[in-house]
Design an enzyme around this catalytic site. Sequence first.
Site, PDB file in Angstrom:
ATOM      1  N   ASP A   1       0.826  -1.204   0.000  1.00 41.23           N
ATOM      2  CA  ASP A   1       0.000   0.000   0.000  1.00 41.23           C
ATOM      3  C   ASP A   1       0.864   1.259   0.000  1.00 41.23           C
ATOM      4  OD1 ASP A   1       0.912  -0.460   2.574  1.00 41.23           O
ATOM      5  OD2 ASP A   1      -1.061  -0.733   3.460  1.00 41.23           O
TER       6      ASP A   1
ATOM      7  N   GLU B   1      -9.817  -1.083   4.799  1.00 43.45           N
ATOM      8  CA  GLU B   1     -10.541  -0.756   6.022  1.00 43.45           C
ATOM      9  C   GLU B   1     -11.840  -1.565   6.114  1.00 43.45           C
ATOM     10  OE1 GLU B   1      -9.089   0.703   8.266  1.00 43.45           O
ATOM     11  OE2 GLU B   1      -8.440   2.758   7.876  1.00 43.45           O
TER      12      GLU B   1
ATOM     13  N   ASP C   1      -8.291  -2.236  13.825  1.00 43.72           N
ATOM     14  CA  ASP C   1      -9.673  -2.440  13.353  1.00 43.72           C
ATOM     15  C   ASP C   1      -9.791  -3.645  12.428  1.00 43.72           C
ATOM     16  OD1 ASP C   1      -8.331  -1.545  11.123  1.00 43.72           O
ATOM     17  OD2 ASP C   1      -9.687   0.128  10.696  1.00 43.72           O
TER      18      ASP C   1
ATOM     19  N   HIS D   1      -7.911  -4.206   9.731  1.00 46.84           N
ATOM     20  CA  HIS D   1      -7.542  -3.985   8.319  1.00 46.84           C
ATOM     21  C   HIS D   1      -6.255  -4.715   7.963  1.00 46.84           C
ATOM     22  CE1 HIS D   1      -5.208  -0.176   9.598  1.00 46.84           C
ATOM     23  NE2 HIS D   1      -4.308  -0.866   8.940  1.00 46.84           N
TER      24      HIS D   1
HETATM   25  C1  GLP Z   1      -0.662   0.356   8.557  1.00 49.40           C
HETATM   26  C2  GLP Z   1      -0.328  -0.453   7.313  1.00 49.40           C
HETATM   27  C3  GLP Z   1      -0.688  -1.917   7.510  1.00 49.40           C
HETATM   28  C4  GLP Z   1      -0.143  -2.401   8.834  1.00 49.40           C
HETATM   29  C5  GLP Z   1      -0.760  -1.628   9.961  1.00 49.40           C
HETATM   30  C6  GLP Z   1      -0.320  -2.110  11.337  1.00 49.40           C
HETATM   31  O1  GLP Z   1      -1.987   0.746   8.596  1.00 49.40           O
HETATM   32  N1  GLP Z   1      -0.984   0.019   6.146  1.00 49.40           N
HETATM   33  O2  GLP Z   1      -0.157  -2.670   6.428  1.00 49.40           O
HETATM   34  O3  GLP Z   1      -0.426  -3.773   8.983  1.00 49.40           O
HETATM   35  O4  GLP Z   1      -0.356  -0.275   9.795  1.00 49.40           O
HETATM   36  O5  GLP Z   1       0.929  -1.572  11.651  1.00 49.40           O
HETATM   37  P1  GLP Z   1       1.827  -2.050  12.851  1.00 49.40           P
HETATM   38  O6  GLP Z   1       2.453  -3.320  12.419  1.00 49.40           O
HETATM   39  O7  GLP Z   1       2.832  -0.951  13.031  1.00 49.40           O
HETATM   40  O8  GLP Z   1       0.938  -2.212  14.027  1.00 49.40           O
END
Ligand code: GLP
Length: 260
Positions: A67, A143, A136, A138
């Site tokens: 992303d 989302e 959440d 995702h």
């Molecule tokens: C962002 C990214 C996701 C990731 C999420 C959780 O929103 N787009 O790909 O999984 O953060 O991040 P973290 O691993 O820092 O909790």
Amino acid sequence: MEVVILSGSKQIGKLAADAIEELLRRKPNAVLGLATGSSPLPIYDELVARYERVGLDFSRASGFALDEYVGLPAGHPESYREVIRREFTDRVNIPPENVHGPDGTATDIPEACRAYEEAIAAVGGTDLQLLGVGTDGHIGFNEPGSSFASRTRIKSLIEQTRRDNARFFSGLADVPHHVLTQGLGTIMDARHVILVATGAQKAQAVREFVEGPVSAICPASVLQFHPHATVLLDEAAASALKLADFYRHTYDNKPAWQGI
Ligand code: GLP
């Protein structure tokens, strides 16, 4: 879905790196799906260590980011293209031209998303996709409410995700509202998916996507339909699972040759 509960991030990094190393030895031109966020960092660190120590070879591999934020200027330190470069691809011998990400600076966004899907297809699809999970539920930036059939497209972030990600910016106001993300359908096409979650703040999301109903309200729950999905958790992230003992028992008694 295979759930593996490990004692900490280092163990998670090692187990995921074992799967990636095995893939690269079997298929040197493997296509890796790369995630940002803090969850995959121990995996990248372990892969870098193996590259430095035993010459694990990425010279024919390619990488596709999950992303990207829309509207951050090229080279912005928090653009996911830069994060992936800094945290992983610049630290191993994967050729820079083999590392791709959705183009969040494009003027024609639908065309950029189509081109991204085509680029993944052109190299034969993703062999191994790394994922984190949002609080959440995702995955990527899909989302709640995302279509299970979705492909790479633009999405609006919900406020919770913007707040979760504000720590990477100077404040909430600087977190973009829009992003490009591989769709749930794109992620489901990967031949193996490894999702990593660590920390108590992920326990509820993990409980919902692993043991709850499959529902668009919890995007990661689509992985219940994936033929080869591996979920790597630390004890805190696993703490709300009803069947934690069953997952531990199953993994402890798994034939060693099977891997993940
Ligand atoms: C962002 C990214 C996701 C990731 C999420 C959780 O929103 N787009 O790909 O999984 O953060 O991040 P973290 O691993 O820092 O909790």
